[in-house]
Design a protein around this motif. Sequence first.
Motif, PDB file in Angstrom:
ATOM      1  N   VAL A   6      98.814  56.742  53.933  1.00 43.89           N
ATOM      2  CA  VAL A   6      98.374  58.067  54.362  1.00 43.89           C
ATOM      3  C   VAL A   6      99.497  58.717  55.138  1.00 43.89           C
ATOM      4  CG1 VAL A   6      96.506  59.324  55.475  1.00 43.89           C
ATOM      5  CG2 VAL A   6      96.167  56.967  54.790  1.00 43.89           C
ATOM      6  N   VAL A   7      99.787  59.958  54.849  1.00 47.08           N
ATOM      7  CA  VAL A   7     100.800  60.675  55.617  1.00 47.08           C
ATOM      8  C   VAL A   7     100.235  60.937  57.014  1.00 47.08           C
ATOM      9  CG1 VAL A   7     102.319  62.669  55.623  1.00 47.08           C
ATOM     10  CG2 VAL A   7     101.461  61.785  53.479  1.00 47.08           C
ATOM     11  N   SER A   8     101.090  60.759  58.034  1.00 45.61           N
ATOM     12  CA  SER A   8     100.580  60.844  59.397  1.00 45.61           C
ATOM     13  C   SER A   8     100.028  62.230  59.711  1.00 45.61           C
ATOM     14  CB  SER A   8     101.698  60.520  60.375  1.00 45.61           C
ATOM     15  OG  SER A   8     102.647  61.542  60.328  1.00 45.61           O
ATOM     16  N   GLU A   9      99.024  62.248  60.564  1.00 48.74           N
ATOM     17  CA  GLU A   9      98.439  63.520  60.963  1.00 48.74           C
ATOM     18  C   GLU A   9      98.510  63.603  62.478  1.00 48.74           C
ATOM     19  OE1 GLU A   9      94.429  63.646  59.606  1.00 48.74           O
ATOM     20  OE2 GLU A   9      95.052  63.061  57.584  1.00 48.74           O
ATOM     21  N   ALA A  10      98.581  64.829  62.989  1.00 50.41           N
ATOM     22  CA  ALA A  10      98.550  64.967  64.446  1.00 50.41           C
ATOM     23  C   ALA A  10      97.180  64.513  64.923  1.00 50.41           C
ATOM     24  CB  ALA A  10      98.770  66.428  64.821  1.00 50.41           C
ATOM     25  N   SER A  11      97.081  64.055  66.161  1.00 48.76           N
ATOM     26  CA  SER A  11      95.803  63.490  66.587  1.00 48.76           C
ATOM     27  C   SER A  11      94.718  64.564  66.578  1.00 48.76           C
ATOM     28  CB  SER A  11      95.945  62.870  67.970  1.00 48.76           C
ATOM     29  OG  SER A  11      96.007  63.885  68.928  1.00 48.76           O
ATOM     30  N   GLY A  12      93.528  64.137  66.264  1.00 48.12           N
ATOM     31  CA  GLY A  12      92.411  65.013  65.950  1.00 48.12           C
ATOM     32  C   GLY A  12      92.241  66.251  66.802  1.00 48.12           C
ATOM     33  N   LYS A  13      92.027  66.079  68.110  1.00 42.92           N
ATOM     34  CA  LYS A  13      91.702  67.203  68.986  1.00 42.92           C
ATOM     35  C   LYS A  13      92.760  68.295  68.965  1.00 42.92           C
ATOM     36  CE  LYS A  13      88.643  65.326  72.466  1.00 42.92           C
ATOM     37  NZ  LYS A  13      88.590  64.706  73.788  1.00 42.92           N
ATOM     38  N   ASN A  14      94.014  67.838  69.116  1.00 45.11           N
ATOM     39  CA  ASN A  14      95.138  68.764  69.119  1.00 45.11           C
ATOM     40  C   ASN A  14      95.147  69.648  67.896  1.00 45.11           C
ATOM     41  OD1 ASN A  14      96.888  69.204  71.112  1.00 45.11           O
ATOM     42  ND2 ASN A  14      98.102  67.336  70.785  1.00 45.11           N
ATOM     43  N   ALA A  15      95.007  68.970  66.778  1.00 46.75           N
ATOM     44  CA  ALA A  15      95.079  69.679  65.506  1.00 46.75           C
ATOM     45  C   ALA A  15      93.994  70.742  65.424  1.00 46.75           C
ATOM     46  CB  ALA A  15      94.943  68.694  64.355  1.00 46.75           C
ATOM     47  N   ILE A  16      92.795  70.400  65.864  1.00 42.84           N
ATOM     48  CA  ILE A  16      91.678  71.347  65.778  1.00 42.84           C
ATOM     49  C   ILE A  16      91.939  72.560  66.687  1.00 42.84           C
ATOM     50  CG2 ILE A  16      89.220  71.706  66.257  1.00 42.84           C
ATOM     51  CD1 ILE A  16      89.608  70.010  63.835  1.00 42.84           C
ATOM     52  N   SER A  17      92.404  72.302  67.924  1.00 37.39           N
ATOM     53  CA  SER A  17      92.601  73.442  68.816  1.00 37.39           C
ATOM     54  C   SER A  17      93.733  74.337  68.307  1.00 37.39           C
ATOM     55  CB  SER A  17      92.862  72.980  70.245  1.00 37.39           C
ATOM     56  OG  SER A  17      94.058  72.251  70.293  1.00 37.39           O
ATOM     57  N   GLN A  18      94.732  73.722  67.681  1.00 34.12           N
ATOM     58  CA  GLN A  18      95.804  74.535  67.079  1.00 34.12           C
ATOM     59  C   GLN A  18      95.260  75.383  65.945  1.00 34.12           C
ATOM     60  OE1 GLN A  18      99.105  72.202  65.735  1.00 34.12           O
ATOM     61  NE2 GLN A  18      99.772  71.773  67.826  1.00 34.12           N
ATOM     62  N   ALA A  19      94.408  74.764  65.164  1.00 30.45           N
ATOM     63  CA  ALA A  19      93.880  75.460  63.987  1.00 30.45           C
ATOM     64  C   ALA A  19      93.069  76.683  64.374  1.00 30.45           C
ATOM     65  CB  ALA A  19      93.021  74.499  63.165  1.00 30.45           C
ATOM     66  N   LYS A  20      92.475  76.648  65.582  1.00 29.66           N
ATOM     67  CA  LYS A  20      91.658  77.786  66.019  1.00 29.66           C
ATOM     68  C   LYS A  20      92.477  79.057  66.180  1.00 29.66           C
ATOM     69  CE  LYS A  20      87.888  75.472  68.330  1.00 29.66           C
ATOM     70  NZ  LYS A  20      87.534  74.807  69.579  1.00 29.66           N
ATOM     71  N   THR A  21      93.747  78.912  66.549  1.00 31.33           N
ATOM     72  CA  THR A  21      94.551  80.105  66.789  1.00 31.33           C
ATOM     73  C   THR A  21      95.505  80.414  65.641  1.00 31.33           C
ATOM     74  OG1 THR A  21      96.071  78.698  67.977  1.00 31.33           O
ATOM     75  CG2 THR A  21      94.465  79.935  69.297  1.00 31.33           C
ATOM     76  N   SER A  22      95.688  79.447  64.737  1.00 32.47           N
ATOM     77  CA  SER A  22      96.638  79.692  63.646  1.00 32.47           C
ATOM     78  C   SER A  22      95.956  80.440  62.504  1.00 32.47           C
ATOM     79  CB  SER A  22      97.201  78.362  63.143  1.00 32.47           C
ATOM     80  OG  SER A  22      96.175  77.656  62.515  1.00 32.47           O
ATOM     81  N   GLY A  23      96.693  80.650  61.427  1.00 33.86           N
ATOM     82  CA  GLY A  23      96.110  81.328  60.270  1.00 33.86           C
ATOM     83  C   GLY A  23      96.359  82.821  60.298  1.00 33.86           C
ATOM     84  N   GLN A  24      96.224  83.453  59.127  1.00 34.01           N
ATOM     85  CA  GLN A  24      96.437  84.895  59.021  1.00 34.01           C
ATOM     86  C   GLN A  24      95.236  85.549  58.379  1.00 34.01           C
ATOM     87  OE1 GLN A  24      99.895  85.031  56.578  1.00 34.01           O
ATOM     88  NE2 GLN A  24     101.312  84.674  58.271  1.00 34.01           N
ATOM     89  N   ILE A  25      95.108  86.841  58.616  1.00 38.56           N
ATOM     90  CA  ILE A  25      94.003  87.551  57.962  1.00 38.56           C
ATOM     91  C   ILE A  25      94.346  87.706  56.487  1.00 38.56           C
ATOM     92  CG2 ILE A  25      92.716  89.714  57.853  1.00 38.56           C
ATOM     93  CD1 ILE A  25      93.325  90.013  60.877  1.00 38.56           C
ATOM     94  N   LEU A  26      93.423  87.339  55.641  1.00 35.79           N
ATOM     95  CA  LEU A  26      93.680  87.387  54.208  1.00 35.79           C
ATOM     96  C   LEU A  26      93.642  88.812  53.700  1.00 35.79           C
ATOM     97  CD1 LEU A  26      91.397  84.394  53.251  1.00 35.79           C
ATOM     98  CD2 LEU A  26      93.887  84.375  53.360  1.00 35.79           C
ATOM     99  N   LYS A  27      94.460  89.110  52.704  1.00 34.17           N
ATOM    100  CA  LYS A  27      94.459  90.447  52.100  1.00 34.17           C
ATOM    101  C   LYS A  27      93.486  90.450  50.948  1.00 34.17           C
ATOM    102  CE  LYS A  27      99.131  91.983  53.069  1.00 34.17           C
ATOM    103  NZ  LYS A  27     100.305  91.115  52.844  1.00 34.17           N
ATOM    104  N   PHE A  28      92.418  91.221  51.077  1.00 34.83           N
ATOM    105  CA  PHE A  28      91.442  91.228  49.988  1.00 34.83           C
ATOM    106  C   PHE A  28      91.583  92.482  49.139  1.00 34.83           C
ATOM    107  CE2 PHE A  28      89.549  91.612  54.214  1.00 34.83           C
ATOM    108  CZ  PHE A  28      89.313  92.973  54.255  1.00 34.83           C
TER     109      PHE A  28
END
Length: 451
Positions: free
Chosen positions: A38-60
């Motif tokens: 398995v490719v390593s993943e950042a530890s669970g909590k960190n990854a989730i809190s990062q994911a909350k602020t990342s991402g972009q608004i999709l162009k529909f």
Amino acid sequence: MGKNTSQFVCQNCGAKYSKWAGHCNNCDAWNSIIEDLVVSEASGKNAISQAKTSGQILKFTKINEITVTSDKERLKTEFPGLNEVLGGGILRGSVTLLAGQPGIGKSTILMQICAEVAKKHQVLYVSGEESASQVKMRAARLGADSDKLVFVSSTSGNDIAKTIREGDFDLVIVDSIQTLAINEISSAPGTVSQITNAGNLIIQAAKSTDTAVIIVGHVTKEGTLAGPKVLEHLVDVVVNFEGDRYGGFKTIRAVKNRFGPTSEAAIFEMNEKGLSEVQNPSAALLAERQNTDGSIILATLEGTRPLLVEIQALCTTTNFGYPKRAASGFDLNRLNLLIAVIEQRTKLNLSDKDIFLNVVGGIKIKDSAADLAVCLAIASAAAGRKLSEEYVVFGEVGLGGEIRSAFRPDQRINEAKKLGFKHAIAPATIRDPFVIPVKDLRSTLIQYVNE
Ligand code: TYD
Ligand code: MG
């Protein structure tokens, strides 16, 4: 956490386990579980809190403003039947998985497709299995000779995806997914993680450049071996190449198609000039027929195309132990079920008989309307009486021994008429003077194959 760990993955169904086992509880396969990194993943909590602020608004886009690639832009193969299976040709930007046993003719048909498409379009053939000279030999034999057809031998998923992204191809063939690996994963080619990730890379490249890609996947006789099953979910179209490796007819049928029907099938034959589509399969299948007991002509459908196939049954006395039942081209469970129905509903005793069933010509029957023909073949073999040469048979048999309707009866009847048959023994629901209506198995057997 955070470091590479290993897991154990069933190569048949993709189920994951924390430790090795000899048997997969998910799909019941034996010896199919192997270790996978398995490719390593950042530890669970960190990854989730990062994911909350990342991402972009999709162009529909408004649905009525989306432009559709017209069907005219489909790449046509030289085989009309295959074009139909694909929903009118190969759609640009679509990813097709061609799955089949080794040696069935996947590389052959793909080279033939390339030869045709490359007359007008830019085509890349990537092989991870064969060298340039091997592929050239096949291409020469099949008459593939165009400036627009280019070849490369590679097993790197990264390189192939990059080549698709940067190149300007209309069609790319990847032969086969089992030989590919991507750099980021250390497991061997052919493992589930390599197949999924290399597959994904190539699919993304195909979508982003509107390139049609056909990926080859090998499956074993039992349909096992990782890849194809996992890949089925990722690709747009899945076509199965089935049949006997040595001679006989081969069928290509779509089992999944996001842009077309899945009811069509094309029938092929292998000869020294590669594969060719069989024009009149019914006539070819019936050419060598001998009207003996146990032989029944079934009017079936291969996709939406009608086909007359000979069903043969052989009954011999069981010498010791349990009676043996074997089937070629027909589901063994269904055969056992039908034997039980015959015994229970018609009082024909088969408990001391070995029964062998064969579908002529390498055809694999999946049509439920084959039931009646199978029952008649068995009864005819057991009684040593043949059915008149003038009859074709179709209809489903229920557990009560009742004969149920079959779909598309008109096409079956027309095909039978075309080949000179006089009558069809078929479900009573069909109103047609050609049909001898039958309602239940018992009276049918008494009438047509009684001693
Ligand atoms: P191939 O396409 O290599 O099978 P796959 O890629 O599915 O593993 O070829 C299958 C068989 O077809 C092979 O045993 C040789 C035979 N063949 C012919 O009979 N005629 C031909 O013109 C070609 C190219 C192959
Ligand atoms: Mg091959």
